[in-house]
Scaffold this active site. Structure first.
Site, PDB file in Angstrom:
ATOM      1  N   ASP A  52       0.864  -1.175   0.000  1.00 28.49           N
ATOM      2  CA  ASP A  52       0.000   0.000   0.000  1.00 28.49           C
ATOM      3  C   ASP A  52       0.901   1.226   0.000  1.00 28.49           C
ATOM      4  O   ASP A  52       2.100   1.126   0.291  1.00 28.49           O
ATOM      5  CB  ASP A  52      -0.891  -0.010   1.261  1.00 28.49           C
ATOM      6  CG  ASP A  52      -1.760   1.232   1.338  1.00 28.49           C
ATOM      7  OD1 ASP A  52      -2.446   1.537   0.350  1.00 28.49           O
ATOM      8  OD2 ASP A  52      -1.717   1.933   2.362  1.00 28.49           O
ATOM      9  N   SER A  53       0.305   2.371  -0.261  1.00 32.83           N
ATOM     10  CA  SER A  53       1.076   3.612  -0.224  1.00 32.83           C
ATOM     11  C   SER A  53       1.548   3.956   1.190  1.00 32.83           C
ATOM     12  O   SER A  53       2.410   4.809   1.352  1.00 32.83           O
ATOM     13  CB  SER A  53       0.219   4.753  -0.777  1.00 32.83           C
ATOM     14  OG  SER A  53      -0.987   4.834  -0.044  1.00 32.83           O
TER      15      SER A  53
ATOM     16  N   CYS B  20     -11.127   3.463  -0.733  1.00 35.41           N
ATOM     17  CA  CYS B  20      -9.778   3.877  -0.326  1.00 35.41           C
ATOM     18  C   CYS B  20      -9.477   3.168   0.991  1.00 35.41           C
ATOM     19  O   CYS B  20     -10.378   2.993   1.823  1.00 35.41           O
ATOM     20  CB  CYS B  20      -9.760   5.390  -0.136  1.00 35.41           C
ATOM     21  SG  CYS B  20      -8.311   6.028   0.711  1.00 35.41           S
TER      22      CYS B  20
ATOM     23  N   GLU C 264      -5.408  10.035   9.262  1.00 36.13           N
ATOM     24  CA  GLU C 264      -4.023   9.950   9.759  1.00 36.13           C
ATOM     25  C   GLU C 264      -3.814  10.861  10.970  1.00 36.13           C
ATOM     26  O   GLU C 264      -2.957  10.601  11.810  1.00 36.13           O
ATOM     27  CB  GLU C 264      -3.042  10.258   8.624  1.00 36.13           C
ATOM     28  CG  GLU C 264      -3.227   9.231   7.509  1.00 36.13           C
ATOM     29  CD  GLU C 264      -1.976   8.803   6.788  1.00 36.13           C
ATOM     30  OE1 GLU C 264      -0.946   9.485   6.919  1.00 36.13           O
ATOM     31  OE2 GLU C 264      -2.043   7.770   6.087  1.00 36.13           O
TER      32      GLU C 264
ATOM     33  N   CYS D  94      -4.050  -0.930  -1.993  1.00 28.86           N
ATOM     34  CA  CYS D  94      -4.270   0.500  -2.214  1.00 28.86           C
ATOM     35  C   CYS D  94      -5.290   0.721  -3.344  1.00 28.86           C
ATOM     36  O   CYS D  94      -5.102   0.240  -4.467  1.00 28.86           O
ATOM     37  CB  CYS D  94      -2.925   1.100  -2.613  1.00 28.86           C
ATOM     38  SG  CYS D  94      -2.959   2.858  -2.920  1.00 28.86           S
TER      39      CYS D  94
ATOM     40  N   HIS E 191      -8.267   3.969   3.708  1.00 27.33           N
ATOM     41  CA  HIS E 191      -8.537   4.639   4.978  1.00 27.33           C
ATOM     42  C   HIS E 191     -10.028   4.720   5.332  1.00 27.33           C
ATOM     43  O   HIS E 191     -10.384   4.913   6.479  1.00 27.33           O
ATOM     44  CB  HIS E 191      -7.998   6.069   4.941  1.00 27.33           C
ATOM     45  CG  HIS E 191      -6.516   6.171   4.937  1.00 27.33           C
ATOM     46  ND1 HIS E 191      -5.721   5.568   3.982  1.00 27.33           N
ATOM     47  CD2 HIS E 191      -5.669   6.802   5.779  1.00 27.33           C
ATOM     48  CE1 HIS E 191      -4.456   5.854   4.229  1.00 27.33           C
ATOM     49  NE2 HIS E 191      -4.394   6.587   5.312  1.00 27.33           N
TER      50      HIS E 191
HETATM   51  N1  DGL Z   1      -3.855   3.974   0.052  1.00 27.43           N
HETATM   52  C1  DGL Z   1      -4.506   5.037  -0.695  1.00 27.43           C
HETATM   53  C2  DGL Z   1      -5.756   4.464  -1.375  1.00 27.43           C
HETATM   54  O1  DGL Z   1      -6.318   3.466  -0.958  1.00 27.43           O
HETATM   55  C3  DGL Z   1      -4.852   6.218   0.198  1.00 27.43           C
HETATM   56  C4  DGL Z   1      -3.666   7.026   0.637  1.00 27.43           C
HETATM   57  C5  DGL Z   1      -2.929   7.660  -0.513  1.00 27.43           C
HETATM   58  O2  DGL Z   1      -3.448   8.619  -1.132  1.00 27.43           O
HETATM   59  O3  DGL Z   1      -1.842   7.186  -0.804  1.00 27.43           O
HETATM   60  O4  DGL Z   1      -6.193   5.007  -2.359  1.00 27.43           O
END
Ligand code: DGL
Length: 270
Positions: A11-12, A184, A152, A74, A186
């Site tokens: 993931d990012s 997403c 976050e 992600c 989050h």
């Molecule tokens: N992990 C990203 C997503 O699910 C969210 C956070 C980001 O923008 O990197 O799209």
């Protein structure tokens, strides 16, 4: 690659831990190796070229860890970076297809909402996937760029978050969607806020949950389902590109186990 190899999840940043949580719940016999690109997060407001380059590096790193399947937890990578399985010659799933399938099978009134990062919504990935499954369904999309920083910051139950969410979700409420994809990593953490606004009649679809189910099916189909780990061996390993201690603290707050190992690596080398 064998049954005992790990599931490789990336993931990012730390949001993909929502997917790890579901994987642990549904597939307790699996080893997991996770990479969170905490030095380059967020991906969601970057270009397709940059997101794809980052995703390739993340996947290349995980390939060094004896994985049997690759998962982009992600939403942004899954939407933008194409089929990494073809690129890496290994079983792969992103979160878009399993989630789109669940939403298309759930809606009763044919109106589905999708929320995600700006890159995800601009790609129309969920909309295309759903319309390919059933062209009579209507898909309404909205990017919610402030949700990631609010999560976050830890403002999960804060009046500011309620206000922001009410504004973002207004147009989807007006369209009377009966199904809403939390597109997403989050957003499942904002579930109760979103539920309050959308009401009990709207089904909230969690990509982490749908992808864990899909992964279980894929592993069975390929004869790669795990059979548990050696005693005393901790089955979950975490790697990040920055802020290992902060990551570990967050992981310990949402996972059912205390994370033993979080190691920092230099992702630019991959
Ligand atoms: N992990 C990203 C997503 O699910 C969210 C956070 C980001 O923008 O990197 O799209």
């Amino acid at each position: 690659m064998s049954k005992t190899s790990a599931i490789g999840v990336f993931d990012s940043g730390l949001g993909g831990l929502t997917a790890v949580k579901e994987l642990i719940r549904f597939l307790p016999n699996e080893n997991i190796v996770y990479f969170g690109d905490t030095s380059r997060v967020p991906y969601g407001n970057r270009s397709k070229e940059t997101i794809t380059r980052y995703a390739m590096q993340d996947a290349r790193f995980l390939q060094t860890k004896d994985i049997k399947i690759l998962i982009a937890a992600c939403g942004t990578v899954s939407s933008v970076a194409g089929n990494l399985g073809d690129e890496f010659h290994m079983p792969y799933t992103g979160v878009v297809n399993p989630t789109a399938y669940a939403a298309a099978s759930t809606t009763k009134n044919g109106k589905i909402g999708v929320i995600g990062t700006t890159a995800t919504i601009n790609s129309s990935s969920y909309k295309h996937a759903i319309e390919n499954m059933n062209s009579s369904l209507n898909v309404y999309q909205r990017d919610c760029p402030l949700f990631v920083p609010l999560v976050e910051e830890g403002w999960l139950h804060d009046p500011v978050t309620d206000e922001v969410a009410a504004r973002y979700l207004k147009e989807l409420q007006d369209k009377q969607v009966d199904t809403l994809i939390l597109g997403c990593t989050h957003y499942p953490l904002l579930r109760s806020t979103i539920r309050k606004i959308m009401g009990d009649g709207v089904c909230l679809v969690n990509p982490a949950y749908e992808t864990a189910l899909e992964l279980g099916r894929l592993l069975e189909e390929k004869g790669l389902a795990g059979e548990g780990t050696e005693k005393n061996e901790f089955p979950y390993r975490f790697y990040v590109s920055d802020l290992a201690d902060e990551f570990k603290a967050f992981a310990n707050s949402i996972l059912p186990y205390d994370v033993e190992m979080t190691k920092k690596i230099d992702i630019e080398k991959y």
